[in-house]
Design an enzyme around this catalytic site. Structure first.
Site, PDB file in Angstrom:
ATOM      1  N   GLN A   1      16.280  83.458  22.945  1.00  0.00           N
ATOM      2  CA  GLN A   1      15.068  84.149  22.524  1.00  0.00           C
ATOM      3  C   GLN A   1      13.812  83.305  22.752  1.00  0.00           C
ATOM      4  O   GLN A   1      12.751  83.839  23.083  1.00  0.00           O
ATOM      5  CB  GLN A   1      15.199  84.524  21.044  1.00  0.00           C
ATOM      6  CG  GLN A   1      14.271  85.635  20.590  1.00  0.00           C
ATOM      7  CD  GLN A   1      14.800  87.026  20.913  1.00  0.00           C
ATOM      8  OE1 GLN A   1      15.956  87.310  20.686  1.00  0.00           O
ATOM      9  NE2 GLN A   1      13.948  87.903  21.425  1.00  0.00           N
TER      10      GLN A   1
ATOM     11  N   LYS B   1      16.610  83.937  15.560  1.00  0.00           N
ATOM     12  CA  LYS B   1      17.592  85.025  15.501  1.00  0.00           C
ATOM     13  C   LYS B   1      18.343  84.927  14.190  1.00  0.00           C
ATOM     14  O   LYS B   1      18.423  83.848  13.595  1.00  0.00           O
ATOM     15  CB  LYS B   1      18.582  84.897  16.654  1.00  0.00           C
ATOM     16  CG  LYS B   1      19.326  86.174  16.973  1.00  0.00           C
ATOM     17  CD  LYS B   1      18.554  87.032  17.941  1.00  0.00           C
ATOM     18  CE  LYS B   1      19.221  88.351  18.200  1.00  0.00           C
ATOM     19  NZ  LYS B   1      18.575  89.056  19.321  1.00  0.00           N
TER      20      LYS B   1
ATOM     21  N   ASP C   1      19.037  94.337  16.339  1.00  0.00           N
ATOM     22  CA  ASP C   1      19.928  93.906  17.417  1.00  0.00           C
ATOM     23  C   ASP C   1      21.210  94.725  17.188  1.00  0.00           C
ATOM     24  O   ASP C   1      21.147  95.794  16.565  1.00  0.00           O
ATOM     25  CB  ASP C   1      20.178  92.386  17.349  1.00  0.00           C
ATOM     26  CG  ASP C   1      20.821  91.826  18.628  1.00  0.00           C
ATOM     27  OD1 ASP C   1      20.093  91.555  19.593  1.00  0.00           O
ATOM     28  OD2 ASP C   1      22.058  91.688  18.675  1.00  0.00           O
TER      29      ASP C   1
ATOM     30  N   THR D   1      13.736  98.280  25.132  1.00  0.00           N
ATOM     31  CA  THR D   1      14.618  97.344  25.840  1.00  0.00           C
ATOM     32  C   THR D   1      15.236  98.036  27.058  1.00  0.00           C
ATOM     33  O   THR D   1      15.210  97.509  28.175  1.00  0.00           O
ATOM     34  CB  THR D   1      15.707  96.796  24.905  1.00  0.00           C
ATOM     35  OG1 THR D   1      15.088  96.351  23.699  1.00  0.00           O
ATOM     36  CG2 THR D   1      16.458  95.655  25.546  1.00  0.00           C
TER      37      THR D   1
ATOM     38  N   SER E   1       7.909  94.716  20.575  1.00  0.00           N
ATOM     39  CA  SER E   1       7.793  94.282  19.182  1.00  0.00           C
ATOM     40  C   SER E   1       6.456  93.571  18.981  1.00  0.00           C
ATOM     41  O   SER E   1       5.783  93.756  17.957  1.00  0.00           O
ATOM     42  CB  SER E   1       8.920  93.304  18.823  1.00  0.00           C
ATOM     43  OG  SER E   1      10.106  93.985  18.482  1.00  0.00           O
TER      44      SER E   1
HETATM   45  P1  NDP Z   1      23.835  98.638  19.327  1.00  0.00           P
HETATM   46  O1  NDP Z   1      24.487  98.233  18.073  1.00  0.00           O
HETATM   47  O2  NDP Z   1      22.886  99.777  19.312  1.00  0.00           O
HETATM   48  O3  NDP Z   1      24.936  98.945  20.442  1.00  0.00           O
HETATM   49  C1  NDP Z   1      25.873  97.990  20.823  1.00  0.00           C
HETATM   50  C2  NDP Z   1      26.804  98.622  21.852  1.00  0.00           C
HETATM   51  O4  NDP Z   1      27.618  97.615  22.410  1.00  0.00           O
HETATM   52  C3  NDP Z   1      27.732  99.647  21.223  1.00  0.00           C
HETATM   53  O5  NDP Z   1      28.033 100.637  22.149  1.00  0.00           O
HETATM   54  C4  NDP Z   1      28.962  98.806  20.898  1.00  0.00           C
HETATM   55  O6  NDP Z   1      30.165  99.562  20.832  1.00  0.00           O
HETATM   56  C5  NDP Z   1      28.975  97.856  22.069  1.00  0.00           C
HETATM   57  N1  NDP Z   1      29.582  96.578  21.636  1.00  0.00           N
HETATM   58  C6  NDP Z   1      29.126  95.774  20.673  1.00  0.00           C
HETATM   59  N2  NDP Z   1      29.917  94.725  20.495  1.00  0.00           N
HETATM   60  C7  NDP Z   1      30.888  94.866  21.368  1.00  0.00           C
HETATM   61  C8  NDP Z   1      32.017  94.094  21.676  1.00  0.00           C
HETATM   62  N3  NDP Z   1      32.304  92.956  21.009  1.00  0.00           N
HETATM   63  N4  NDP Z   1      32.817  94.536  22.666  1.00  0.00           N
HETATM   64  C9  NDP Z   1      32.524  95.690  23.327  1.00  0.00           C
HETATM   65  N5  NDP Z   1      31.462  96.456  23.072  1.00  0.00           N
HETATM   66  C10 NDP Z   1      30.668  96.064  22.105  1.00  0.00           C
HETATM   67  O7  NDP Z   1      23.110  97.311  19.876  1.00  0.00           O
HETATM   68  P2  NDP Z   1      21.960  97.189  20.984  1.00  0.00           P
HETATM   69  O8  NDP Z   1      22.074  98.263  21.987  1.00  0.00           O
HETATM   70  O9  NDP Z   1      20.676  96.998  20.266  1.00  0.00           O
HETATM   71  O10 NDP Z   1      22.338  95.788  21.640  1.00  0.00           O
HETATM   72  C11 NDP Z   1      23.146  95.671  22.805  1.00  0.00           C
HETATM   73  C12 NDP Z   1      22.892  94.337  23.470  1.00  0.00           C
HETATM   74  O11 NDP Z   1      21.520  94.250  23.855  1.00  0.00           O
HETATM   75  C13 NDP Z   1      23.152  93.100  22.610  1.00  0.00           C
HETATM   76  O12 NDP Z   1      23.632  92.059  23.433  1.00  0.00           O
HETATM   77  C14 NDP Z   1      21.762  92.728  22.104  1.00  0.00           C
HETATM   78  O13 NDP Z   1      21.681  91.369  21.750  1.00  0.00           O
HETATM   79  C15 NDP Z   1      20.940  93.050  23.331  1.00  0.00           C
HETATM   80  N6  NDP Z   1      19.511  93.281  23.116  1.00  0.00           N
HETATM   81  C16 NDP Z   1      19.061  94.197  22.212  1.00  0.00           C
HETATM   82  C17 NDP Z   1      17.703  94.422  22.065  1.00  0.00           C
HETATM   83  C18 NDP Z   1      17.155  95.478  21.159  1.00  0.00           C
HETATM   84  O14 NDP Z   1      15.946  95.676  21.154  1.00  0.00           O
HETATM   85  N7  NDP Z   1      17.984  96.206  20.411  1.00  0.00           N
HETATM   86  C19 NDP Z   1      16.713  93.647  22.819  1.00  0.00           C
HETATM   87  C20 NDP Z   1      17.298  92.764  23.821  1.00  0.00           C
HETATM   88  C21 NDP Z   1      18.639  92.597  23.914  1.00  0.00           C
HETATM   89  P3  NDP Z   1      30.630 100.210  19.427  1.00  0.00           P
HETATM   90  O15 NDP Z   1      29.680 101.311  19.155  1.00  0.00           O
HETATM   91  O16 NDP Z   1      32.033 100.655  19.675  1.00  0.00           O
HETATM   92  O17 NDP Z   1      30.535  99.088  18.454  1.00  0.00           O
HETATM   93  O1  2IT Z   2      17.414  90.201  21.780  1.00  0.00           O
HETATM   94  C1  2IT Z   2      16.292  90.672  21.538  1.00  0.00           C
HETATM   95  O2  2IT Z   2      15.310  90.420  22.235  1.00  0.00           O
HETATM   96  C2  2IT Z   2      16.154  91.576  20.391  1.00  0.00           C
HETATM   97  N1  2IT Z   2      17.153  91.886  19.741  1.00  0.00           N
HETATM   98  C3  2IT Z   2      14.802  92.122  20.009  1.00  0.00           C
HETATM   99  C4  2IT Z   2      14.006  91.093  19.258  1.00  0.00           C
HETATM  100  C5  2IT Z   2      12.717  91.583  18.669  1.00  0.00           C
HETATM  101  O3  2IT Z   2      12.156  90.820  17.875  1.00  0.00           O
HETATM  102  O4  2IT Z   2      12.241  92.676  18.982  1.00  0.00           O
END
Ligand code: NDP
Ligand code: 2IT
Length: 445
Positions: free
Chosen positions: A111, A126, A166, A210, A377
């Site tokens: 981050q 984080k 997240d 994102t 954000s």
């Molecule tokens: P969500 O909780 O909305 O979705 C996560 C997704 O990934 C779900 O479909 C989940 O499946 C799947 N998943 C999670 N863990 C696992 C695992 N161990 N094995 C397989 N599938 C898995 O999270 P986000 O979409 O917000 O986040 C997804 C990724 O993006 C993460 O790496 C996060 O750090 C990154 N990220 C998020 C940001 C944000 O703004 N939200 C910004 C930048 C990066 P299931 O539903 O079955 O659990």
């Molecule tokens: O991994 C990421 O960049 C996030 N989960 C979003 C962080 C934020 O402060 O919006």
């Protein structure tokens, strides 16, 4: 990596035993910054690497709460306040059973550099918990969030540390967390959290940011090769916030997303993933992706599933760390994949990254390609500070501009340091330079 950096890495490993994900993320950055340290020997003299790799503060705390039957549960809460040279600590909270100190530290470390790439005044941090919201009632999630925030609140503030969502933390959780912060602090301090609901200080586009930002980044990667997303077969892993909005933007930009996944399996829909169906299943009903096939008869579901073995032009890992292995990378390359961009944080294992770079395809690390979320954000914080609310179009325009800027700076820096087309080198050197420069100006901190 040269000998001095190897020895620095060894020392960092010894200080952080049992933290494989954290060491993996440090190694990737250290492997990139050799040419930069050669150019600016002061960075080494001032021990900038050792300082950057040591969090400013790490918090681990007990989170007790009661379920609907009155049973008591104890979870562990974390917040790693990694680096505030560029601004208040900023980064999401993850609620997932796998969360531990190593995972929170790798996410916090990534981050720092991601936030630097956005060009906005935000440091890196984080947090999260090993609490699993799956299958919990809204009341249970609320009680957990209230207990979590009761401890965390004393460490936050709009000028101190600003969390967001997240994995496992979306609008529902942010609402409960903000409510408890407000109650404890007796302050309506809007920008202490981002990703808020639109009814109480949230900003348009943050939910989509994102995934949309990733779509814009991929568009730029293709443009740099004289191509476009038009008609490109795309795979997206995950089915959460990032995956859903990546699918939406890629589709709007002319691509065709034929498969996505969740932690249980893979869905393949030759006609293209139907977004209203996916959104209903994941966002409203909170069901496993398998039920997608009940609404789309031609779609196929495979439990477990080998998503990356499907032929594609573009692959977007949007689920979790190390989900894409060296073998998966081989499968993608065999299937004709030309572009990989990370929506998730560190989803490609080191062997996979090596395969992509050796094959000369366009590969963009998460710290560059998924920076649109945290950048938006920061836009939410700007709107809160000025008590203003921008339109969707205005905000999305800013997001598109930020993503193009990050893309172009990564490529320019990669060129400048003798690694043309290498987004990993470009992103790491560009971001490191910005953070290190600020740290130099602020004295020995
Ligand atoms: P969500 O909780 O909305 O979705 C996560 C997704 O990934 C779900 O479909 C989940 O499946 C799947 N998943 C999670 N863990 C696992 C695992 N161990 N094995 C397989 N599938 C898995 O999270 P986000 O979409 O917000 O986040 C997804 C990724 O993006 C993460 O790496 C996060 O750090 C990154 N990220 C998020 C940001 C944000 O703004 N939200 C910004 C930048 C990066 P299931 O539903 O079955 O659990
Ligand atoms: O991994 C990421 O960049 C996030 N989960 C979003 C962080 C934020 O402060 O919006």
């Amino acid at each position: 990596m040269d000998e001095t950096l190897e020895s620095t890495l060894w020392n960092i490993q010894q200080r952080n035993l049992g933290e494989p994900e954290f060491i993996q993320s440090v190694k990737e950055v250290l492997a990139s910054v050799g040419p930069l340290l050669a150019k600016y020997p002061k960075f080494a003299e001032q021990k900038i690497i050792e300082r950057i790799c040591e969090p400013e503060r790490q918090l681990i705390f007990r989170v007790p709460w009661q379920d609907d039957r009155g049973e008591v549960h104890i979870n562990r809460g974390f917040r790693v306040q990694f680096n505030s040279a560029l601004g208040p600590f900023k980064g999401g909270l993850r609620f997932h059973s796998s969360v531990n100190l190593s995972i929170v530290k790798f996410l916090g470390f990534e981050q720092i550099f991601k936030n630097a790439l956005t060009g906005m005044p935000i440091g890196g941090g984080k947090g999260g918990s090993d609490f699993d919201p799956k299958g919990r009632s809204d009341d249970e999630v609320m009680r957990f969030c209230q207990s979590f925030m009761t401890e965390l609140s004393r460490h936050l503030g709009e000028y101190t540390d600003v969390p967001a969502g997240d994995i496992g933390v979306g609008k529902r959780e942010i609402g409960f967390l903000f409510g408890q912060y407000k109650r404890i602090s007796n302050r309506y301090e809007s920008s202490v959290l981002t990703g808020k609901g639109l009814g109480y200080g949230g900003a348009l586009v943050r939910t989509e940011a994102t995934g949309y930002g990733l779509g814009y980044f991929v568009q730029q990667m293709l443009a740099a090769r004289g191509e476009s997303l038009d008609g490109k077969t795309t795979l997206v892993s995950g089915a959460g916030n990032v995956a859903i909005h990546a699918i939406e933007k890629v589709t709007q930009l002319g691509g065709k997303v034929v498969a996505c996944s969740d932690s249980k399996g893979v869905v393949y829909d030759e006609a293209g993933i139907d977004l209203p169906t996916l959104k209903r299943i994941k966002e409203v009903e909170r069901l496993p992706i398998e039920s997608y096939c009940q609404s789309r008869k031609q779609a196929r579901y495979q439990a477990g599933g080998k998503l990356w073995e499907i032929e594609c032009d573009v692959a977007l890992p949007c689920a979790t760390q190390n989900e894409l292995t060296g073998k998966d990378a081989d499968a993608l390359l065999r299937g004709g994949c030309k572009v990989v961009a990370e929506g998730a944080n560190m989803p490609t294992a080191p062997e996979g990254i090596e395969r992509f770079i050796n094959a000369g395809i366009a590969y963009a690390p998460g710290k560059a390609a998924n920076a649109g979320g945290v950048a938006t954000s920061a836009l939410e914080m700007q709107q809160n500070a000025s008590r203003d609310a921008w339109s969707f179009e205005h905000t999305e325009g800013k997001l598109a501009h930020i993503m193009k800027d990050i893309h172009d700076r990564c490529l320019r820096t990669a060129d400048e340091f003798g690694a043309p087309g290498n987004y990993v080198q470009g992103a790491n050197i560009e971001a490191f330079t910005r953070v290190a420069g600020a740290m130099q100006s602020l004295g020995l901190i």
